[in-house]
Design an enzyme around this catalytic site. Structure first.
Site, PDB file in Angstrom:
ATOM      1  N   LYS A  46       9.366 -28.832 -54.390  1.00  0.00           N
ATOM      2  CA  LYS A  46       7.397 -28.457 -53.556  1.00  0.00           C
ATOM      3  C   LYS A  46       6.459 -28.550 -53.628  1.00  0.00           C
ATOM      4  CE  LYS A  46       5.998 -23.773 -54.626  1.00  0.00           C
ATOM      5  NZ  LYS A  46       4.860 -23.738 -55.833  1.00  0.00           N
ATOM      6  N   ASN A  47       6.452 -29.298 -55.320  1.00  0.00           N
ATOM      7  CA  ASN A  47       4.973 -29.497 -56.082  1.00  0.00           C
ATOM      8  C   ASN A  47       4.996 -30.582 -55.470  1.00  0.00           C
ATOM      9  OD1 ASN A  47       4.952 -27.284 -56.858  1.00  0.00           O
ATOM     10  ND2 ASN A  47       5.411 -27.187 -59.003  1.00  0.00           N
TER      11      ASN A  47
ATOM     12  N   ARG B 294      -3.106 -21.255 -54.844  1.00  0.00           N
ATOM     13  CA  ARG B 294      -4.358 -22.609 -55.910  1.00  0.00           C
ATOM     14  C   ARG B 294      -3.994 -23.884 -55.308  1.00  0.00           C
ATOM     15  NH1 ARG B 294      -6.061 -22.678 -60.712  1.00  0.00           N
ATOM     16  NH2 ARG B 294      -5.263 -24.986 -61.889  1.00  0.00           N
TER      17      ARG B 294
ATOM     18  N   CYS C 174      -4.117 -16.273 -61.043  1.00  0.00           N
ATOM     19  CA  CYS C 174      -3.151 -15.954 -60.835  1.00  0.00           C
ATOM     20  C   CYS C 174      -2.732 -14.804 -61.924  1.00  0.00           C
ATOM     21  CB  CYS C 174      -2.566 -16.908 -60.056  1.00  0.00           C
ATOM     22  SG  CYS C 174      -2.147 -17.542 -60.941  1.00  0.00           S
TER      23      CYS C 174
ATOM     24  N   ARG D  16      -5.818 -19.787 -64.530  1.00  0.00           N
ATOM     25  CA  ARG D  16      -6.442 -20.946 -63.964  1.00  0.00           C
ATOM     26  C   ARG D  16      -6.899 -21.262 -63.237  1.00  0.00           C
ATOM     27  NH1 ARG D  16      -0.236 -20.889 -61.080  1.00  0.00           N
ATOM     28  NH2 ARG D  16      -0.144 -22.788 -61.543  1.00  0.00           N
ATOM     29  N   PRO D  17      -7.838 -21.987 -64.244  1.00  0.00           N
ATOM     30  CA  PRO D  17     -10.074 -22.479 -63.805  1.00  0.00           C
ATOM     31  C   PRO D  17      -9.591 -23.982 -63.030  1.00  0.00           C
ATOM     32  CG  PRO D  17      -9.583 -22.896 -66.462  1.00  0.00           C
ATOM     33  CD  PRO D  17      -8.432 -22.376 -65.491  1.00  0.00           C
ATOM     34  N   ILE D  18     -10.952 -24.301 -62.623  1.00  0.00           N
ATOM     35  CA  ILE D  18     -10.068 -25.979 -61.959  1.00  0.00           C
ATOM     36  C   ILE D  18     -11.188 -27.011 -62.411  1.00  0.00           C
ATOM     37  CG2 ILE D  18      -8.812 -25.357 -60.484  1.00  0.00           C
ATOM     38  CD1 ILE D  18     -11.670 -26.188 -58.585  1.00  0.00           C
ATOM     39  N   ASP D  19     -11.469 -26.723 -63.844  1.00  0.00           N
ATOM     40  CA  ASP D  19     -12.639 -27.228 -64.514  1.00  0.00           C
ATOM     41  C   ASP D  19     -12.499 -28.604 -64.900  1.00  0.00           C
ATOM     42  OD1 ASP D  19     -10.753 -25.698 -66.376  1.00  0.00           O
ATOM     43  OD2 ASP D  19     -12.065 -26.044 -68.753  1.00  0.00           O
TER      44      ASP D  19
ATOM     45  N   ASP E  66       7.796 -23.818 -65.540  1.00  0.00           N
ATOM     46  CA  ASP E  66       8.266 -22.882 -64.400  1.00  0.00           C
ATOM     47  C   ASP E  66      10.146 -22.303 -64.168  1.00  0.00           C
ATOM     48  OD1 ASP E  66       5.858 -23.316 -62.948  1.00  0.00           O
ATOM     49  OD2 ASP E  66       6.148 -24.689 -61.725  1.00  0.00           O
TER      50      ASP E  66
ATOM     51  N   VAL F 282       2.080 -23.651 -71.875  1.00  0.00           N
ATOM     52  CA  VAL F 282       1.533 -24.061 -70.839  1.00  0.00           C
ATOM     53  C   VAL F 282       0.422 -22.957 -70.601  1.00  0.00           C
ATOM     54  CG1 VAL F 282       1.458 -25.624 -68.879  1.00  0.00           C
ATOM     55  CG2 VAL F 282       3.422 -25.618 -70.406  1.00  0.00           C
TER      56      VAL F 282
ATOM     57  N   ARG G 242       7.956 -18.024 -51.678  1.00  0.00           N
ATOM     58  CA  ARG G 242       7.128 -19.418 -51.345  1.00  0.00           C
ATOM     59  C   ARG G 242       7.820 -20.474 -52.436  1.00  0.00           C
ATOM     60  NH1 ARG G 242       3.288 -17.780 -55.593  1.00  0.00           N
ATOM     61  NH2 ARG G 242       2.884 -20.547 -55.425  1.00  0.00           N
TER      62      ARG G 242
HETATM   63  C1  UD1 Z   1       1.663 -27.561 -61.348  1.00  0.00           C
HETATM   64  C2  UD1 Z   1       2.195 -26.473 -60.523  1.00  0.00           C
HETATM   65  C3  UD1 Z   1       2.801 -25.288 -61.567  1.00  0.00           C
HETATM   66  C4  UD1 Z   1       2.821 -25.548 -62.844  1.00  0.00           C
HETATM   67  C5  UD1 Z   1       2.192 -26.306 -63.385  1.00  0.00           C
HETATM   68  C6  UD1 Z   1       2.137 -26.824 -65.034  1.00  0.00           C
HETATM   69  C7  UD1 Z   1       1.828 -27.421 -58.795  1.00  0.00           C
HETATM   70  C8  UD1 Z   1       1.440 -27.174 -57.112  1.00  0.00           C
HETATM   71  N1  UD1 Z   1       1.866 -26.006 -59.258  1.00  0.00           N
HETATM   72  O1  UD1 Z   1       0.358 -26.840 -61.430  1.00  0.00           O
HETATM   73  O2  UD1 Z   1       4.102 -24.887 -60.284  1.00  0.00           O
HETATM   74  O3  UD1 Z   1       3.127 -24.293 -63.538  1.00  0.00           O
HETATM   75  O4  UD1 Z   1       2.054 -27.610 -63.508  1.00  0.00           O
HETATM   76  O5  UD1 Z   1       3.558 -27.701 -65.093  1.00  0.00           O
HETATM   77  O6  UD1 Z   1       1.892 -28.720 -58.932  1.00  0.00           O
HETATM   78  N2  UD1 Z   1      -6.430 -26.013 -66.895  1.00  0.00           N
HETATM   79  C9  UD1 Z   1      -7.077 -25.761 -67.253  1.00  0.00           C
HETATM   80  N3  UD1 Z   1      -8.341 -26.225 -66.844  1.00  0.00           N
HETATM   81  C10 UD1 Z   1      -7.979 -27.375 -65.243  1.00  0.00           C
HETATM   82  C11 UD1 Z   1      -6.625 -27.333 -64.753  1.00  0.00           C
HETATM   83  C12 UD1 Z   1      -5.861 -26.768 -65.831  1.00  0.00           C
HETATM   84  O7  UD1 Z   1      -7.538 -25.099 -68.400  1.00  0.00           O
HETATM   85  O8  UD1 Z   1      -8.710 -28.252 -64.644  1.00  0.00           O
HETATM   86  C13 UD1 Z   1      -4.882 -25.211 -67.546  1.00  0.00           C
HETATM   87  C14 UD1 Z   1      -4.201 -24.417 -66.286  1.00  0.00           C
HETATM   88  O9  UD1 Z   1      -4.587 -22.607 -67.054  1.00  0.00           O
HETATM   89  C15 UD1 Z   1      -2.643 -24.071 -67.399  1.00  0.00           C
HETATM   90  C16 UD1 Z   1      -2.446 -25.772 -67.625  1.00  0.00           C
HETATM   91  O10 UD1 Z   1      -4.132 -26.497 -67.756  1.00  0.00           O
HETATM   92  O11 UD1 Z   1      -2.957 -23.604 -68.669  1.00  0.00           O
HETATM   93  C17 UD1 Z   1      -1.500 -26.161 -66.877  1.00  0.00           C
HETATM   94  O12 UD1 Z   1      -2.025 -26.156 -65.845  1.00  0.00           O
HETATM   95  P1  UD1 Z   1      -1.937 -27.594 -64.651  1.00  0.00           P
HETATM   96  O13 UD1 Z   1      -1.085 -28.651 -64.884  1.00  0.00           O
HETATM   97  O14 UD1 Z   1      -2.868 -27.957 -64.176  1.00  0.00           O
HETATM   98  O15 UD1 Z   1      -1.169 -26.975 -63.452  1.00  0.00           O
HETATM   99  P2  UD1 Z   1      -1.052 -26.884 -61.926  1.00  0.00           P
HETATM  100  O16 UD1 Z   1      -1.071 -28.172 -61.221  1.00  0.00           O
HETATM  101  O17 UD1 Z   1      -2.467 -25.756 -61.613  1.00  0.00           O
END
Ligand code: UD1
Length: 430
Positions: free
Chosen positions: A33-34, A104, A128, A133-136, A316, A338, A408
């Site tokens: 999926k990912n 997300r 969630c 889970r920000p996207i900064d 995961d 994480v 999902r």
């Molecule tokens: C992806 C996976 C998810 C998995 C995660 C970690 C997909 C669709 N989902 O999620 O199943 O659990 O990797 O292996 O591939 N963070 C920030 N700012 C950001 C981005 C991330 O602070 O801009 C933090 C997140 O809150 C979290 C950590 O970084 O604590 C890891 O997140 P990230 O690796 O980005 O996970 P996803 O890509 O959302």
């Protein structure tokens, strides 16, 4: 009928499990999926063209991404796990909150849209159950490439008059940020360098896709990825890697029930962290080509672990291994590093007789000799999978509610568990 077909509006679905039987047999892993989600988003980089993807799992999240791409103007079709995405010359750059809030991973279209259209609107994906889970990191990286962002009414509005190559250091090896930035850099001439990039196999699968589209890319799978993009990309035909989390979940179903389970067509290297922990626990793991088999014999030992970015132990899989450790001999210490709050399954585990003590982001699990059935609620996808594992091992009947989370990520989970001898049925009620 597949599990997804069973979803019916207004009726609450429950998975009823009669536990206590060892699961035994062989099954084939679905496509990841990912990996499929970012590969689908990468189609947006084509200015009139077609991306064909093989081994796409038929899951709720995949359908959400299909709806999102359809909304942006892409014609998406899927048959027998083969997906075709036909992308017109003109696409929209505005994503609807209703879809982005649902998943997300919708944020994966941000990089491609900014690169392709020079602008994008993305409602904040929101938190969630497993943390804020920000996207900064995504936004900061795209800003470094020349995008300006404004937050208007809860949505990011990004604009650029043309992205430029950049050297970007990620504060954390975020999977999504790495993927978004790789995709954005794919339409930029000149070299973009990502430092402290994510090394997950899904990132490598995306790099292979971008390369097939004509992007020069090196270093995927390491912490430094170099991307040399092109103004125009070409049609591509790619395949999704096996789902290491789904495969591991079924192996753990074998472990927790004390049965011999083989998962076929996976990449054993992708699940090395799990295999080494299982061996440490005293469980035999056999790897033959692309097949992995677990042979539990008697009670296994508790193990301690910490979740980390790949190649560390995957977050995961944390709820599922914790489920298995609930029945181990001795104590296991599980540290989640994480996500900030990924222990919502613990209170449900306790209803089933598990002994887990939470101290901040660490769970101390004292193995018990048996679990008992209960009605439990899935708080998210992997927590749901872990509760199913608990139910398969527990005495008498377990009812898992809020199944939409499980749909999902696990295609045909009911059929797959039944094929292994699991006594599971889906019931629908008000
Ligand atoms: C992806 C996976 C998810 C998995 C995660 C970690 C997909 C669709 N989902 O999620 O199943 O659990 O990797 O292996 O591939 N963070 C920030 N700012 C950001 C981005 C991330 O602070 O801009 C933090 C997140 O809150 C979290 C950590 O970084 O604590 C890891 O997140 P990230 O690796 O980005 O996970 P996803 O890509 O959302």
């Amino acid at each position: 009928m597949s599990s997804v077909d069973l979803v019916s509006e207004g009726k609450k679905e429950r998975l009823v499990i009669r536990g206590g039987e060892p699961l035994k047999g062989v099954l084939t892993a679905q496509g990841a999926k990912n990996a499929a989600l970012p590969i689908m988003a990468s189609a947006l980089l084509l200015r009139g063209g077609r991306l064909t993807i093989e081994r796409v799992p038929d899951l709720q999240d995949i359908h959400t991404m299909m709806d999102l791409l359809d909304h942006l103007g892409v014609k998406v079709e899927m048959k027998d796990h083969r997906m075709t995405l036909d992308v017109p010359e003109e696409i929209s750059w505005e994503t609807p909150a209703s879809l982005v809030r649902k998943m997300r991973a919708s944020s994966l279209v941000l990089g491609p849209l900014v690169a392709r259209c020079g602008r994008a609107v993305l409602p904040l994906p929101g938190g969630c159950a497993i943390g804020s889970r920000p996207i900064d990191f995504h936004v900061k990286g795209l800003a470094k490439m020349g995008t300006s962002f404004e937050l208007v009414q809860g949505a990011f509005h990004g604009r650029t008059s043309g992205l430029k190559p950049a050297r970007i250091y990620l504060d954390f090896p975020s999977v999504g940020a790495t993927e978004n930035l790789m995709m954005a850099a794919s339409l930029v001439e000149g070299e973009t360098i990502l430092e402290n990039a994510a090394r997950e196999p899904e990132v490598v699968n995306l790099a292979e896709t971008l390369r097939a589209m004509g992007v020069e890319i090196e270093g995927e799978g390491s912490g430094t990825i170099k991307i040399r993009g092109a103004k125009e990309l070409k049609d591509a035909h790619v395949s999704v890697i096996p789902d290491r989390i789904e495969a591991s979940t079924y192996l753990l179903a074998g472990v927790i029930t004390g049965g011999k389970v083989t998962v076929r067509q996976i990449v054993p290297e992708h699940i090395e962290a799990l295999c080494s922990k299982l061996e440490e626990a005293g469980i035999s793991v056999e790897i033959k080509g692309d097949d992995v088999t677990v042979y539990p014999s008697g009670r296994y030992r508790g193990v301690s672990l910490k979740t980390l970015p790949y190649p560390g132990f995957p977050t995961d899989l944390q709820p599922q291994i914790m489920a298995a450790m609930c029945l181990a001999e001795g104590t296991s210490v599980i540290h989640e590093s994480v996500f900030e709050s990924r222990f919502l399954h613990v209170s449900e585990f306790k209803r089933m007789g598990a002994q887990v003590d939470l101290q901040g982001n660490t769970a101390i699990v004292t193995g018990v000799s048996k679990l008992v059935g209960a009605e439990v609620h899935a708080s998210d996808l992997r927590a749901g999978a872990a509760l199913v594992l608990m139910g398969l091992a527990a005495e008498d009947e377990t009812v898992v509610c809020d199944l939409e989370h499980i749909w999902r990520g696990y295609e045909g989970i009911v059929e797959k568990l039944r094929a292994l001898g699991g006594k599971v049925i889906v019931t629908r009620g008000e």
